[in-house]
Design a protein around this motif. Structure first.
Motif, PDB file in Angstrom:
ATOM      1  N   LEU A  71     -23.393 -22.605   0.340  1.00 45.21           N
ATOM      2  CA  LEU A  71     -22.952 -23.681   1.220  1.00 45.21           C
ATOM      3  C   LEU A  71     -23.729 -24.938   0.823  1.00 45.21           C
ATOM      4  O   LEU A  71     -24.970 -24.929   0.817  1.00 45.21           O
ATOM      5  N   ALA A  72     -22.992 -25.950   0.431  1.00 46.60           N
ATOM      6  CA  ALA A  72     -23.648 -27.210   0.025  1.00 46.60           C
ATOM      7  C   ALA A  72     -23.333 -28.288   1.051  1.00 46.60           C
ATOM      8  O   ALA A  72     -22.178 -28.512   1.402  1.00 46.60           O
ATOM      9  N   ALA A  73     -24.380 -28.941   1.566  1.00 45.77           N
ATOM     10  CA  ALA A  73     -24.199 -29.988   2.580  1.00 45.77           C
ATOM     11  C   ALA A  73     -24.839 -31.261   2.059  1.00 45.77           C
ATOM     12  O   ALA A  73     -26.036 -31.263   1.750  1.00 45.77           O
ATOM     13  N   ASP A  74     -24.040 -32.314   1.901  1.00 43.95           N
ATOM     14  CA  ASP A  74     -24.665 -33.544   1.421  1.00 43.95           C
ATOM     15  C   ASP A  74     -24.344 -34.735   2.310  1.00 43.95           C
ATOM     16  O   ASP A  74     -23.288 -34.826   2.919  1.00 43.95           O
ATOM     17  N   TYR A  75     -25.332 -35.600   2.368  1.00 46.58           N
ATOM     18  CA  TYR A  75     -25.171 -36.854   3.102  1.00 46.58           C
ATOM     19  C   TYR A  75     -24.219 -37.747   2.323  1.00 46.58           C
ATOM     20  O   TYR A  75     -24.390 -37.963   1.119  1.00 46.58           O
ATOM     21  N   PHE A 127     -27.481 -23.941   0.624  1.00 45.20           N
ATOM     22  CA  PHE A 127     -27.832 -22.748   1.386  1.00 45.20           C
ATOM     23  C   PHE A 127     -27.116 -21.525   0.815  1.00 45.20           C
ATOM     24  O   PHE A 127     -26.071 -21.647   0.164  1.00 45.20           O
ATOM     25  N   GLU A 128     -27.683 -20.382   1.124  1.00 43.64           N
ATOM     26  CA  GLU A 128     -26.999 -19.126   0.863  1.00 43.64           C
ATOM     27  C   GLU A 128     -26.678 -18.557   2.236  1.00 43.64           C
ATOM     28  O   GLU A 128     -27.579 -18.376   3.064  1.00 43.64           O
ATOM     29  N   CYS A 129     -25.390 -18.309   2.476  1.00 44.56           N
ATOM     30  CA  CYS A 129     -24.957 -18.043   3.843  1.00 44.56           C
ATOM     31  C   CYS A 129     -24.077 -16.790   3.892  1.00 44.56           C
ATOM     32  O   CYS A 129     -23.116 -16.679   3.130  1.00 44.56           O
ATOM     33  N   PRO A 130     -24.390 -15.851   4.796  1.00 52.24           N
ATOM     34  CA  PRO A 130     -23.508 -14.678   4.946  1.00 52.24           C
ATOM     35  C   PRO A 130     -22.086 -15.139   5.247  1.00 52.24           C
ATOM     36  O   PRO A 130     -21.895 -16.075   6.036  1.00 52.24           O
ATOM     37  N   ILE A 146     -20.271 -18.608   8.150  1.00 53.64           N
ATOM     38  CA  ILE A 146     -20.051 -19.934   7.576  1.00 53.64           C
ATOM     39  C   ILE A 146     -19.823 -20.983   8.660  1.00 53.64           C
ATOM     40  O   ILE A 146     -20.450 -22.058   8.653  1.00 53.64           O
ATOM     41  N   ASP A 147     -18.957 -20.680   9.603  1.00 57.87           N
ATOM     42  CA  ASP A 147     -18.617 -21.688  10.615  1.00 57.87           C
ATOM     43  C   ASP A 147     -19.808 -22.036  11.498  1.00 57.87           C
ATOM     44  O   ASP A 147     -20.097 -23.212  11.734  1.00 57.87           O
ATOM     45  N   ALA A 148     -20.501 -20.993  11.955  1.00 56.74           N
ATOM     46  CA  ALA A 148     -21.657 -21.238  12.820  1.00 56.74           C
ATOM     47  C   ALA A 148     -22.731 -22.028  12.073  1.00 56.74           C
ATOM     48  O   ALA A 148     -23.315 -22.983  12.600  1.00 56.74           O
ATOM     49  N   ALA A 149     -22.974 -21.621  10.820  1.00 53.89           N
ATOM     50  CA  ALA A 149     -24.015 -22.289  10.040  1.00 53.89           C
ATOM     51  C   ALA A 149     -23.629 -23.741   9.773  1.00 53.89           C
ATOM     52  O   ALA A 149     -24.460 -24.647   9.882  1.00 53.89           O
TER      53      ALA A 149
END
Length: 958
Positions: free
Chosen positions: A731-735, A912-915, A919-922
């Motif tokens: 999961l990649a989150a960028d500003y 992130f590494e996400c189960p 995904i949605d909650a994270a």
DNA sequence: CGTTTCACG
DNA sequence: GACGTACGTGAAACGT
């Protein structure tokens, strides 16, 4: 430089010391500031250079306030009208003064606003000059037993200093940062302060049109006064002097001299419009000041408002806790209070490596542990056989309890070689069991130099280190930009101590031995010294943090991050080795093909990777045009050159470009990354440096995972090799556009803020503003200009990027500044301020120092200027994502997402590494934390947008 | 060990 | 008149 004792003798008895009146010669300051500063305008287009200078000066004084012998009372004195009694006796007085410049005149009323904004009493009387008012107040204050500091550099006012060594009156020149007392006057005029009037009467003053005696300047005047005593004696003695032009002048112009004396003599009996007691210095109410700063867009000052009280509190804390040590706190050019390197470190016994103890049995170790617990803090350091924390083997550890009281506990010396002699040591498990509870204890502070490393090493042994202070990070928060933060360098700088070098124990190169093979006696000296030095550095740096306003960034941002980063590094990221190997193979094949083609065109084989040989081939042998030689006398063959050739149809150039790209990708990524996979964990563990980038960004090494390709399709394939473990996704989150958003906020660029608020395409909006239309072409240019602005633009730089002439580039810059006036105000304000105090600050108070900002080397200076323009923006961005990271761990935990792992940070992106089932909650938690990372400390005028993507690999998550 | 080039934000 | 022109990084390769 002003030194102020903060030890008990002065700081401890504030109640008894005499009142201290600061009189600010506001009028004189305005003119100096006007001429010294560039013609700034505020966000309303009004000229405010002098106002800014004046405001900064008051700010500096505000810091001074909290010094031990700082002011108890303060007032600003201004000239109200240009007329005074002097005009009645001499109509030519100040008659030669040109009228104030047009862009200065509107600033006078603003100076009054500024004074009111600081809630300071303002004294201005009709027909009374500021100098006379200052003289009258000075006289009254001295009569009342007070001390007086006159904030001015006007030489006339020097008459008010008492002609004794410990004058109760002194002058403070805030621009030169100099205090002038009796000695200072004598240095300038060669006579005591009581004779300054006589000297001035003889020499005259062209600025005020005071005539003096023709032919007599400062040298002659002071010589005469020293010889005869005073003006009247000089005039009386004139007829007896030997015949000269000077004698004639003294006789002929004696009346002028007497008139001059009257003109320069200050009138010290003016009625006082405000009683002395009625101008006590109180805490400065922030609201009016904030309003004033906001109106003018003095953003850098605005965001420092909190510090006015911070500094006060911090300084009181120091005065209260320091007691016996005699550190000096001095005020630097910026007015920031520093107990700097020039200050002596706290008193400690000298470092003696023979005092250190080797601990070889469990009972001894327990005694050290008990003692550390009793004291409540200790310095700690591990010794290993590798720089790579995740795989390093623990060889021993050291502790320092007080300065000079340190030990080393060898654990694995002699190695595993059965033939080697194993020295006597505490058994590893026994020792670790003894220190484990201490290191985990929240009530005992663990002090270390780069504790992230020790945390990672000990994590292998199920040891957790809680409650830490890191001297490396502390140093970075105090001195980023000034020097490095390695222990050896800090020891030399702050303690004057040369540490034993690691290399002197292990050797280098082929003959290098493992630390485990170092004799325990030598290891003890080295390791215990490290702990001892760390403890001493901590004692030094912890005092400076509050004194220099660095506590906030340390406590709020960087210190909490040590744990977070250690955790991320420990996790590592899974890399698909087969995928990389296949890419390496494919690249190698393609490179071989290109290589042959290139040699065929060139007509010979050469080292394609050598820019030197390549340059000779292209521009020498083949005689291609466009060869540029750099300072090394070598032809440049970088992308811009080769692309230029390629666009002109030079076939070989494109092939070289293609080969270069593949060579880069193969050597730096596909080959290197395979070798970086940790055999124990099967993952790649980068190492982040918290002190690597001056602006506060992290940097990443071994391997650098912050520069994995993405811009080209071929490079992007490498991102597909970064994958998630079974049952997980990346999961990649960028500003989104965070630097531009922060620029819009910091520089207060209204149209950009609106665009961000409305969720518009920001580069399109810029294109619309600049060119009146949005096309692919204009949007691209707007994007380039937007970034150029962030980096501190020059017409030449922009011209090169946009491939236009410098004049055309300048025209675009002009339009940009006209459309977004906030940006030029920001640039001007930032450069002006950094030149004064040699550092910049982020919105969270992170300082970056620019020691070369006033360099006489133009290139060096301009480079610093551009970096200084960028630093607050890039640095604030770094602060924000760091805060997000620090909060992410507990936020995920709290949401029952403890198995979502934060793995990487790439400046504006978190990976992130996400189960799969989370995904949605994270995503929700991650978005929340990132978007609100500035709050509650800082409310931004733009939203922070976060884009989140997921996939089987990092490449897919984008 | 310095220079050149190039990968990223 | 020359300097060298976008900020912040790290790694690899070449060549001295």
């Amino acid at each position: 430089m002003t030194n102020i004792d903060t030890d008990e003798s002065s700081a401890g008895n504030n109640n008894q010391r005499p009142n201290h009146l600061y009189l600010i010669d506001g009028s004189a300051y305005i003119f100096r500031a006007y001429h010294r500063l560039p013609p700034l305008t505020n966000i309303h287009g009004e000229p405010v250079g002098a106002v800014y200078g004046y405001t900064s000066m008051l700010w500096k004084l505000a810091d001074d306030l909290h010094a031990a012998d700082g002011p108890t009372h303060m007032a600003v004195v201004l000239d109200k009208s240009s007329k005074s009694f002097r005009n009645d006796i001499y109509d030519q007085y100040k008659a030669n003064r040109p009228p104030a410049p047009e862009d200065l005149r509107p600033q006078f009323p603003m100076i009054r606003d500024a004074t009111n904004a600081f809630s300071l009493p303002l004294i201005e009387e009709e027909n009374v000059e500021a100098d006379d008012m200052i003289a009258s107040y000075t006289k009254a204050a001295i009569a009342a037993g007070w001390r007086v500091t006159i904030v001015s550099s006007d030489k006339d006012l020097m008459q008010l200093i008492e002609p004794v060594e410990d004058s109760r009156v002194d002058m403070l020149d805030t621009m030169k940062n100099a205090r002038i007392g009796d000695a200072g006057v004598r240095a300038k005029f060669d006579v005591g302060p009581d004779k300054v009037g006589d000297v001035l009467a003889l020499m005259g003053d062209s600025a005020d049109n005071v005539p003096g005696v023709p032919g007599v300047g400062p040298k002659t005047a002071s010589k005469l006064i020293n010889e005869f005593g005073d003006l009247e004696s000089v005039l009386a003695a004139a007829p007896e002097m030997k015949k000269s032009k000077m004698r004639e002048n003294l006789i002929e112009h004696s009346d002028k001299a007497r008139l001059s004396k009257i003109l320069v003599t200050l009138k010290d009996d003016c009625p006082l419009p405000i009683a002395l007691e009625d101008m006590p210095l109180r805490d400065i109410p922030p609201e009016p000041l904030a309003e004033f700063l906001t109106y003018h867009g003095f953003n850098s000052l605005l965001k420092r408002i909190g510090q006015l009280s911070d500094v006060s509190a911090a300084n009181k804390a120091i005065a209260g806790t320091r007691g016996a040590d005699h550190d000096k706190v001095k005020i630097d050019a910026a007015g920031a209070i520093m107990a700097g390197q020039a200050a002596k470190p706290p008193e400690m016994p000298p470092i003696n490596i023979d005092d250190y103890v080797m601990v070889t049995d469990a009972e001894d170790l327990q005694k050290w542990v008990d003692r550390a617990r009793a004291i409540g803090h200790f310095a700690f350091d591990t010794e290993t056989d590798s720089l790579e924390a995740v795989t390093a083997n623990l060889i021993g550890f050291s502790m320092a309890i007080t300065a000079g009281e340190a030990c080393y506990v060898p654990l694995a010396h002699g190695g595993t070689d059965l033939l080697a002699q194993r020295p006597e040591m505490v058994e590893m498990k026994t020792a670790l069991d003894i220190i484990r509870p201490l290191l985990a204890d929240d009530s005992v502070l663990k002090i270390g130099q780069n504790l992230k490393y020790d945390k990672l090493v000990l994590a292998q042994h199920d040891i957790i280190i809680n409650n830490i202070d890191d001297t490396m990070v502390m140093s970075f928060n105090l001195d980023a930009g000034k020097h490095g933060h390695g222990m050896d360098e800090l020891a030399k700088r702050h303690l004057g101590h040369e540490c034993i070098s690691y290399k002197s124990l292990t050797g280098t190169g082929k003959k290098q031995i493992s630390f485990a093979e170092v004799p325990v006696e030598d290891a003890t000296k080295y390791a215990a010294e490290d702990a001892d030095v760390t403890l001493r550095l901590w004692q030094h740096l912890k005092l400076r943090l509050p004194a220099e306003g660095a506590s906030k960034i340390y406590q709020m941002v960087d210190r909490p991050l040590v744990d977070v980063i250690a955790k991320m590094e420990g996790e590592g990221i899974l890399v698909d080795r087969e995928k990389l190997a296949k890419l390496s193979h494919d690249f190698a094949g393609e490179m071989a093909r290109l290589e042959q083609e290139i040699y065929a065109i060139a007509g010979e084989e050469f080292t394609l990777g050598s820019p030197k040989q390549l340059g000779e081939i292209l521009f020498g042998k083949m005689g291609l045009k466009g060869g540029k030689k750099g300072k090394s006398g070598q032809f440049s063959t970088d992308v811009t050159v080769l692309e230029d050739l390629a666009s002109n149809g030079v076939e070989i150039a494109q092939k070289i470009l293609d080969w270069r790209q593949l060579a880069k990708l193969k050597s730096t990524y596909t080959d290197a990354l395979q070798a970086q996979i940790n055999p124990k964990t099967g993952r790649v563990h980068t190492s982040y440096s918290l002190v690597g980038a001056q602006t506060g960004r992290l940097s990443s090494t071994d391997p650098n995972l912050q520069n994995i390709p993405i811009r080209t399709e071929i490079g992007r394939q490498i991102r597909h090799a970064f994958v998630a473990d079974k049952g997980n996704v990346i999961l990649a989150a960028d500003y989104s556009q965070i630097e531009l958003r922060l620029a819009a906020h910091i520089a207060n660029i209204a149209p950009l803020k609106e665009a961000f608020e409305a969720g518009e395409d920001i580069h399109a909006r810029t294109a619309q503003e600049l060119f009146g239309e949005v096309t692919r072409e204009s949007r691209g240019r707007a994007k380039t200009i937007n970034f150029a602005i962030l980096y501190g633009i020059s017409r030449w730089g922009l011209a090169k990027r946009l491939e236009v002439t410098p004049d055309e580039a300048q025209a675009m810059i002009d339009i940009y500044f006209a459309r977004f006036p906030g940006i030029s105000a920001y640039i001007q304000e930032t450069t002006t301020r950094v030149k004064e105090c040699e550092y910049t600050e982020t919105l969270f108070g992170r300082k970056t120092h620019f020691p070369r900002i006033n360099s006489s080397n133009g290139a060096e200076r301009q480079g610093s200027e551009r970096a200084a323009i960028n630093a607050p923006i890039q640095g604030t961005c770094a602060d924000i994502i760091k805060r997000a990271m620090a909060r992410m761990v507990p936020a995920l935990q709290h949401a029952g997402l403890g198995d979502v792992k934060m793995l990487l940070q790439v400046h504006d992106e978190l990976v992130f590494e996400c189960p799969q089932d989370k995904i949605d909650a994270a995503s929700k938690v991650i978005n929340d934390v990132m978007a609100n990372a500035a709050l509650p400390y800082l409310t931004l005028s733009i939203p922070l947008g976060v884009d989140i993507g997921t996939g089987a690999s990092w490449g897919e998550a984008h």
